[in-house]
Design an enzyme around this catalytic site. Structure first.
Site: not given
Length: 476
Positions: A196, A264
């Site tokens: 975000m 990841d």
């Protein structure tokens, strides 16, 4: 969601990006240095983990999926250590080694599960020509179902536009976890996965879900993307595509210990699912579940197929109740990664009585998780005689599983649980009765691993033998 699967039999993934070696030093802090007002850490153990794009590859490998990793390293000890870590997980490493640069290494010093200091050893790769990497990419991308470009701003992806074009010409989807505010460099990618903060830094502050959708669709159009997945921390994720409704996923996280490497994990599961032929919606669902698991771990870490399958079907990440030995080993490993203290005890528990319940409650208070190892029927018979056990193993395990104090149950067939304890290596081994610690099966193994052994008292008058005697007296 029960139709979703954590098995990816058709997936092959290629990762290209900034590879790093994460080093952790763990120790106790009991005093302040006389040289400066800083704590003194007495280092007792150290760990090495793959970081950056290498952690992305580790995440994919943990899903039992073939993965090839391209990147830049130094021609040094850290680079060799990183390669060794990856090859142990059957990751195909295809690095360009540079004598002019060190392998990017981050050293973290921790005490009592708190990070005290981080030391970075690195030089940016911005001045390094990409020809060798591009040649490797052109060859490798033809044999995979998805390409991840893992950007940590260290310079490996200097020629990212050329990399995107190579993949698109091969008709392989390109997924990128972006870095910085210059999203123009990612033009033409299949899917971007900004968090975000990264999204708002480029698109502007969003006051509502409607703002996110509007600005996200504009970003897709501006940069010629196929889709955009915005990770929103405690608010979950939002998938955006042109001419389709927004797809919102609530967070799956129960407890957050460490967000290191969560991005990841998201892109790893996304790419793996897409390479396996899943829909974008299913890939996002699986990535969201995986993110909820990994933030409950300490440090960069990967999610296994067992964890993902458990979470998909509503079971807890660590698992509870009756387990096989292998399942228990995995649960203990995950719990230790979260810094939890593991307590273990054992017994026949033939007829459960108040003494057992009290003992197990007291044992559970000594740590965060309690393992109870239970003798099989054959083992009980050898120890107690032909008339025992009164209750078979399945019945005994079922009753114990109903106790709130018991986290994990496992059966063992030997006369003592010494071998099992040596495999599990709890932080604390507990036994009830009047034993001396050195007499307890498994004590040597636990002590050798740095753990402790404790003896707890049973309640007076409570024993299975007494219960059996009372029942027989009533019959007489």
């Amino acid at each position: 969601m029960a139709q979703y699967s954590a098995q990816f039999p058709h997936a092959k993934v290629l990762v290209l990006g900034d590879v790093m070696l994460d080093r952790y030093w763990f120790g106790a802090t009991n005093r302040i240095s006389p040289e400066a007002p800083v704590p003194v850490v007495r280092v007792k153990k150290h760990e090495e983990r793959a970081g950056g794009a290498a952690n992305v590859a580790m995440n994919i490998a943990s899903l039992n999926v073939p993965v090839r990793l391209l990147g830049l390293t130094g021609d040094d000890e850290a680079g060799n250590a990183l390669t060794g870590l990856l090859e142990k997980q059957k990751i195909c490493c295809d690095f360009v080694k540079l004598s002019s640069h060190p392998t990017i290494t981050k050293l973290r010093i921790l005490s009592r599960h708190q990070q005290l200091l981080r030391l970075d050893f690195e030089e940016n790769f911005n001045n390094v020509h990409s020809d060798n990497l591009l040649t490797k990419l052109e060859s490798a991308v033809k044999n995979v179902g998805a390409l991840i470009l893992s950007d940590y701003g260290k310079g490996t992806l200097n020629d990212v536009q050329h990399m995107i074009r190579i993949a698109r010409q091969a008709k392989v989807p390109v997924l990128i976890d972006p870095k910085g505010t210059d999203f123009e460099r990612y033009r033409g990618a299949t899917l971007l996965t900004p968090n975000m903060s990264e999204f708002e830094a480029v698109a502007g502050v969003c006051q509502s879900d409607e703002d996110i959708v509007e600005k996200g669709l504009k970003m897709i159009a501006d940069y010629d993307l196929t889709a955009l997945l915005i990770t929103r921390s405690e608010k979950g994720m939002t998938l955006l595509r042109p001419n389709q409704p927004a797809f919102h996923l609530p967070t799956e996280a129960k407890e957050v210990y460490d967000v290191t490497g969560a991005g990841d994990t998201v892109i790893s599961v996304l790419a793996t699912a897409l390479a396996d032929g899943r829909t974008v919606e299913e890939a996002c669902y699986l990535a969201n579940v995986a993110a909820g698991i990994v933030v409950g771990k300490l440090g960069t870490s990967a999610v296994s197929t067992v964890e993902l399958e458990n979470a998909i079907h509503g079971r807890t990440v660590s698992g509870f109740g009756i387990m096989t030995e292998n399942e228990l080993k995995n649960a203990v490993k995950l719990a230790k990664e979260r810094g939890e203290k593991i307590v273990m005890t054992n017994g026949c528990f033939d007829i459960l009585h108040p003494g057992h319940v009290s003992y197990l409650e007291n044992a559970r208070k000594l740590g965060d998780r309690l393992i109870v190892a239970v003798n099989t029927d054959e083992s009980v018979k050898r120890l107690k005689g032909e008339t025992r056990p009164i209750n078979d193993l399945a019945s005994r395990m079922a009753v114990l599983a109903g106790l709130s104090s018991v986290d994990w149950l496992v059966a063992f067939d030997e006369d003592t649980p010494q071998r099992l304890i040596g495999e599990i290596l709890p932080d604390l081994l507990v036994k009830g009765g009047d034993y001396k610690p050195e007499e307890i099966a498994g004590s040597k193994e636990v002590w050798a691993n740095g753990g402790d052994v404790s003896v707890l008292n049973f309640e007076n008058g409570c024993s299975t033998s007494n219960v059996i005697k009372k029942i027989r007296d009533l019959k007489d």
